[in-house]
Motif scaffolding. Structure first.
Motif, PDB file in Angstrom:
ATOM      1  N   LEU A   1       0.829  -1.201   0.000  1.00 36.19           N
ATOM      2  CA  LEU A   1       0.000   0.000   0.000  1.00 36.19           C
ATOM      3  C   LEU A   1       0.868   1.258   0.000  1.00 36.19           C
ATOM      4  CD1 LEU A   1      -2.831  -0.976   2.508  1.00 36.19           C
ATOM      5  CD2 LEU A   1      -3.039  -0.664   0.045  1.00 36.19           C
ATOM      6  N   ASP A   2       0.620   2.115  -0.976  1.00 38.51           N
ATOM      7  CA  ASP A   2       1.378   3.352  -1.100  1.00 38.51           C
ATOM      8  C   ASP A   2       0.641   4.535  -0.470  1.00 38.51           C
ATOM      9  OD1 ASP A   2       3.711   4.806  -2.584  1.00 38.51           O
ATOM     10  OD2 ASP A   2       1.908   5.965  -3.110  1.00 38.51           O
ATOM     11  N   HIS A   3      -0.639   4.643  -0.737  1.00 35.19           N
ATOM     12  CA  HIS A   3      -1.439   5.695  -0.117  1.00 35.19           C
ATOM     13  C   HIS A   3      -2.907   5.327  -0.195  1.00 35.19           C
ATOM     14  CE1 HIS A   3      -1.313   7.125  -4.401  1.00 35.19           C
ATOM     15  NE2 HIS A   3      -2.581   7.431  -4.162  1.00 35.19           N
ATOM     16  N   THR A   4      -3.696   6.022   0.604  1.00 38.55           N
ATOM     17  CA  THR A   4      -5.147   5.923   0.546  1.00 38.55           C
ATOM     18  C   THR A   4      -5.700   7.307   0.255  1.00 38.55           C
ATOM     19  OG1 THR A   4      -5.307   4.063   2.084  1.00 38.55           O
ATOM     20  CG2 THR A   4      -7.244   5.457   1.865  1.00 38.55           C
ATOM     21  N   MET A   5      -6.577   7.410  -0.731  1.00 38.23           N
ATOM     22  CA  MET A   5      -7.137   8.709  -1.110  1.00 38.23           C
ATOM     23  C   MET A   5      -8.531   8.882  -0.520  1.00 38.23           C
ATOM     24  SD  MET A   5      -9.390  10.513  -3.212  1.00 38.23           S
ATOM     25  CE  MET A   5      -9.682  10.127  -4.946  1.00 38.23           C
ATOM     26  N   ILE A   6      -8.737  10.021   0.142  1.00 39.83           N
ATOM     27  CA  ILE A   6     -10.054  10.409   0.612  1.00 39.83           C
ATOM     28  C   ILE A   6     -10.381  11.791   0.057  1.00 39.83           C
ATOM     29  CG2 ILE A   6      -9.987   8.999   2.700  1.00 39.83           C
ATOM     30  CD1 ILE A   6      -9.198  11.462   4.281  1.00 39.83           C
ATOM     31  N   ARG A   7     -11.667  12.060  -0.157  1.00 39.98           N
ATOM     32  CA  ARG A   7     -12.089  13.355  -0.681  1.00 39.98           C
ATOM     33  C   ARG A   7     -12.511  14.268   0.465  1.00 39.98           C
ATOM     34  NH1 ARG A   7     -14.151   9.619  -4.605  1.00 39.98           N
ATOM     35  NH2 ARG A   7     -12.970   9.830  -6.532  1.00 39.98           N
ATOM     36  N   VAL A   8     -12.139  15.533   0.347  1.00 38.50           N
ATOM     37  CA  VAL A   8     -12.416  16.503   1.407  1.00 38.50           C
ATOM     38  C   VAL A   8     -13.097  17.724   0.799  1.00 38.50           C
ATOM     39  CG1 VAL A   8     -10.458  15.687   2.758  1.00 38.50           C
ATOM     40  CG2 VAL A   8     -10.139  17.624   1.215  1.00 38.50           C
ATOM     41  N   GLU A   9     -13.877  18.412   1.619  1.00 35.52           N
ATOM     42  CA  GLU A   9     -14.653  19.550   1.119  1.00 35.52           C
ATOM     43  C   GLU A   9     -13.966  20.890   1.344  1.00 35.52           C
ATOM     44  OE1 GLU A   9     -18.695  19.308   2.464  1.00 35.52           O
ATOM     45  OE2 GLU A   9     -18.873  17.189   1.894  1.00 35.52           O
ATOM     46  N   ASP A  10     -12.923  20.926   2.172  1.00 37.41           N
ATOM     47  CA  ASP A  10     -12.160  22.149   2.404  1.00 37.41           C
ATOM     48  C   ASP A  10     -10.694  21.762   2.575  1.00 37.41           C
ATOM     49  OD1 ASP A  10     -10.786  24.298   3.973  1.00 37.41           O
ATOM     50  OD2 ASP A  10     -12.754  25.257   3.882  1.00 37.41           O
ATOM     51  N   ALA A  11      -9.862  22.139   1.618  1.00 37.36           N
ATOM     52  CA  ALA A  11      -8.458  21.719   1.630  1.00 37.36           C
ATOM     53  C   ALA A  11      -7.715  22.290   2.834  1.00 37.36           C
ATOM     54  CB  ALA A  11      -7.775  22.149   0.339  1.00 37.36           C
ATOM     55  N   ASP A  12      -7.970  23.547   3.179  1.00 36.53           N
ATOM     56  CA  ASP A  12      -7.271  24.156   4.302  1.00 36.53           C
ATOM     57  C   ASP A  12      -7.612  23.448   5.608  1.00 36.53           C
ATOM     58  OD1 ASP A  12      -6.039  26.069   2.712  1.00 36.53           O
ATOM     59  OD2 ASP A  12      -7.721  27.445   2.868  1.00 36.53           O
ATOM     60  N   GLU A  13      -8.887  23.144   5.801  1.00 34.97           N
ATOM     61  CA  GLU A  13      -9.283  22.449   7.014  1.00 34.97           C
ATOM     62  C   GLU A  13      -8.708  21.037   7.055  1.00 34.97           C
ATOM     63  OE1 GLU A  13     -13.436  22.449   7.704  1.00 34.97           O
ATOM     64  OE2 GLU A  13     -13.596  24.626   7.913  1.00 34.97           O
ATOM     65  N   ALA A  14      -8.704  20.358   5.921  1.00 35.49           N
ATOM     66  CA  ALA A  14      -8.195  18.988   5.876  1.00 35.49           C
ATOM     67  C   ALA A  14      -6.697  18.940   6.183  1.00 35.49           C
ATOM     68  CB  ALA A  14      -8.479  18.370   4.516  1.00 35.49           C
ATOM     69  N   LEU A  15      -5.931  19.822   5.553  1.00 34.75           N
ATOM     70  CA  LEU A  15      -4.498  19.876   5.840  1.00 34.75           C
ATOM     71  C   LEU A  15      -4.258  20.260   7.293  1.00 34.75           C
ATOM     72  CD1 LEU A  15      -3.187  21.578   2.592  1.00 34.75           C
ATOM     73  CD2 LEU A  15      -2.568  19.290   3.397  1.00 34.75           C
ATOM     74  N   GLY A  16      -5.013  21.233   7.777  1.00 40.92           N
ATOM     75  CA  GLY A  16      -4.854  21.647   9.161  1.00 40.92           C
ATOM     76  C   GLY A  16      -5.144  20.537  10.149  1.00 40.92           C
ATOM     77  N   PHE A  17      -6.136  19.703   9.826  1.00 43.29           N
ATOM     78  CA  PHE A  17      -6.462  18.584  10.704  1.00 43.29           C
ATOM     79  C   PHE A  17      -5.272  17.653  10.874  1.00 43.29           C
ATOM     80  CE2 PHE A  17      -7.789  14.243  11.465  1.00 43.29           C
ATOM     81  CZ  PHE A  17      -8.673  14.367  12.533  1.00 43.29           C
ATOM     82  N   TRP A  18      -4.712  17.195   9.768  1.00 41.46           N
ATOM     83  CA  TRP A  18      -3.620  16.219   9.847  1.00 41.46           C
ATOM     84  C   TRP A  18      -2.334  16.850  10.393  1.00 41.46           C
ATOM     85  CZ3 TRP A  18      -4.159  11.169   9.717  1.00 41.46           C
ATOM     86  CH2 TRP A  18      -5.319  10.639   9.157  1.00 41.46           C
ATOM     87  N   ILE A  19      -2.097  18.088  10.063  1.00 43.15           N
ATOM     88  CA  ILE A  19      -0.867  18.740  10.527  1.00 43.15           C
ATOM     89  C   ILE A  19      -0.965  19.092  12.004  1.00 43.15           C
ATOM     90  CG2 ILE A  19       0.530  20.837  10.292  1.00 43.15           C
ATOM     91  CD1 ILE A  19      -0.146  20.734   7.260  1.00 43.15           C
ATOM     92  N   ARG A  20      -2.092  19.669  12.425  1.00 41.72           N
ATOM     93  CA  ARG A  20      -2.211  20.101  13.820  1.00 41.72           C
ATOM     94  C   ARG A  20      -2.567  18.962  14.758  1.00 41.72           C
ATOM     95  NH1 ARG A  20      -6.464  22.513  17.122  1.00 41.72           N
ATOM     96  NH2 ARG A  20      -5.455  23.521  18.903  1.00 41.72           N
ATOM     97  N   LYS A  21      -3.527  18.146  14.378  1.00 46.33           N
ATOM     98  CA  LYS A  21      -3.991  17.094  15.289  1.00 46.33           C
ATOM     99  C   LYS A  21      -2.987  15.954  15.410  1.00 46.33           C
ATOM    100  CE  LYS A  21      -8.187  18.999  15.702  1.00 46.33           C
ATOM    101  NZ  LYS A  21      -8.090  20.203  14.893  1.00 46.33           N
ATOM    102  N   PHE A  22      -2.435  15.510  14.258  1.00 44.61           N
ATOM    103  CA  PHE A  22      -1.564  14.336  14.271  1.00 44.61           C
ATOM    104  C   PHE A  22      -0.090  14.664  14.102  1.00 44.61           C
ATOM    105  CE2 PHE A  22      -5.601  12.239  13.615  1.00 44.61           C
ATOM    106  CZ  PHE A  22      -5.457  11.060  14.325  1.00 44.61           C
ATOM    107  N   GLY A  23       0.244  15.904  13.795  1.00 43.61           N
ATOM    108  CA  GLY A  23       1.648  16.250  13.619  1.00 43.61           C
ATOM    109  C   GLY A  23       2.234  15.731  12.332  1.00 43.61           C
ATOM    110  N   TYR A  24       1.379  15.469  11.323  1.00 40.25           N
ATOM    111  CA  TYR A  24       1.860  14.986  10.037  1.00 40.25           C
ATOM    112  C   TYR A  24       2.458  16.140   9.233  1.00 40.25           C
ATOM    113  CZ  TYR A  24      -0.106  10.262  10.360  1.00 40.25           C
ATOM    114  OH  TYR A  24      -0.360   8.966  10.712  1.00 40.25           O
ATOM    115  N   ASP A  25       3.229  15.775   8.214  1.00 45.72           N
ATOM    116  CA  ASP A  25       3.816  16.743   7.285  1.00 45.72           C
ATOM    117  C   ASP A  25       3.135  16.633   5.932  1.00 45.72           C
ATOM    118  OD1 ASP A  25       5.692  17.760   9.075  1.00 45.72           O
ATOM    119  OD2 ASP A  25       7.256  16.352   8.459  1.00 45.72           O
ATOM    120  N   GLU A  26       2.978  17.758   5.264  1.00 43.31           N
ATOM    121  CA  GLU A  26       2.587  17.729   3.864  1.00 43.31           C
ATOM    122  C   GLU A  26       3.830  17.422   3.052  1.00 43.31           C
ATOM    123  OE1 GLU A  26       1.176  20.631   0.232  1.00 43.31           O
ATOM    124  OE2 GLU A  26       0.855  21.337   2.286  1.00 43.31           O
TER     125      GLU A  26
END
Length: 262
Positions: free
Chosen positions: A133-158
């Motif tokens: 598995l390389d990645h899983t794609m999910i669709r989001v309705e607001d890119a800023d909110e989606a990126l902010g969720f993973w970056i702020r909540k989980f500490g992930y990197d773009e």
């Protein structure tokens, strides 16, 4: 907190049909199985998958009819660089239905579908086991909110993005992730559309160090309180992203006899 993406769960209508498809065409093996009351969970993955590689979890609920939504897009599996066309032809020779061949995708990737209609993208990578598995794609309705969720909540990197005329793809993964780990692809369509979840798409799972400590961290970061550890017998927990995609938090002991925390 930047836990590893442990698995992605999809639901299937016929367990044996799905097992046959993934073990025959993607050379997956059964890693573990849990038989519950009216349901079965099976973990699958390549035989030589990386220690931090993600598994595919298929869940079968007895007597349940499934409906595909469009809030989740696909899983992507790897083949070695230069082997895209040969790998796709191999699947065609094995009787997999022709969906989107490499030529129709500009020679950069391809798509097939599993027996339930779940889309499986084939991408070329110079790392990871074939079909891992390389990645899983999910669709989001607001890119800023989606990126902010993973970056702020989980500490992930773009770690990557592709911005086209009508849509954009953003890739996030744990900080300092090994190349073999799975990433999350966030797809944002500019036309303001909304999405239907259906019931074939299950969840993403993040493997963490301590379910209670990491849950408290998420609560401090204002993640949705969906299913806390206590409600899950202190074995795991679930939050949701801004669009309602479910995200499991799971401790896993690699030395344990079972992959399941039960």
């Amino acid at each position: 907190m930047d836990g590893t993406l442990d698995h992605v769960m999809i639901r299937v209508a016929d367990l044996q049909t799905s097992l046959d498809w993934y073990t025959t065409h993607l050379d997956y093996e059964e890693k573990d199985r849990y038989e519950g009351d009216g349901f079965t969970i099976v973990y699958l993955g390549p035989e030589d998958m990386h220690e931090d590689g993600a598994m595919l979890e298929i869940t079968h609920n007895e007597g349940e009819e499934l409906e595909l939504g469009d809030a989740w897009g696909h899983i992507a599996v790897r083949v070695p660089e230069g082997e895209l066309e040969a790998s796709y032809e191999q699947l065609m020779d094995e009787g997999v239905e022709d969906y989107r061949d490499p030529e129709s995708c500009g020679g950069r990737y391809a798509f097939v579908k599993d027996p339930d209609g779940h889309e499986v993208e084939i991408v070329q990578r110079d790392h990871g086991a074939k079909w891992s598995l390389d990645h899983t794609m999910i669709r989001v309705e607001d890119a800023d909110e989606a990126l902010g969720f993973w970056i702020r909540k989980f500490g992930y990197d773009e770690v990557g993005r592709w911005e086209a005329d009508t849509f954009a793809n953003y890739f996030v993964e744990p900080r300092d992730a090994a190349p073999e780990e799975m990433a999350v692809e966030l797809t944002y369509n500019y036309d303001g559309r909304t999405y239907d979840y259906g019931d074939s798409w299950g969840h993403l799972c993040v493997r963490i160090d301590d379910v209670h400590d990491d849950w408290e961290t998420l609560m401090e970061r204002e993640a949705p309180d969906y299913r806390d550890p206590e409600s899950c017998d202190d074995l795991y927990a679930f939050t949701k992203d801004q669009d309602g995609h479910e995200i499991e938090l799971l401790e896993r002991d690699p030395a344990a006899d079972s992959l399941f925390p039960f």
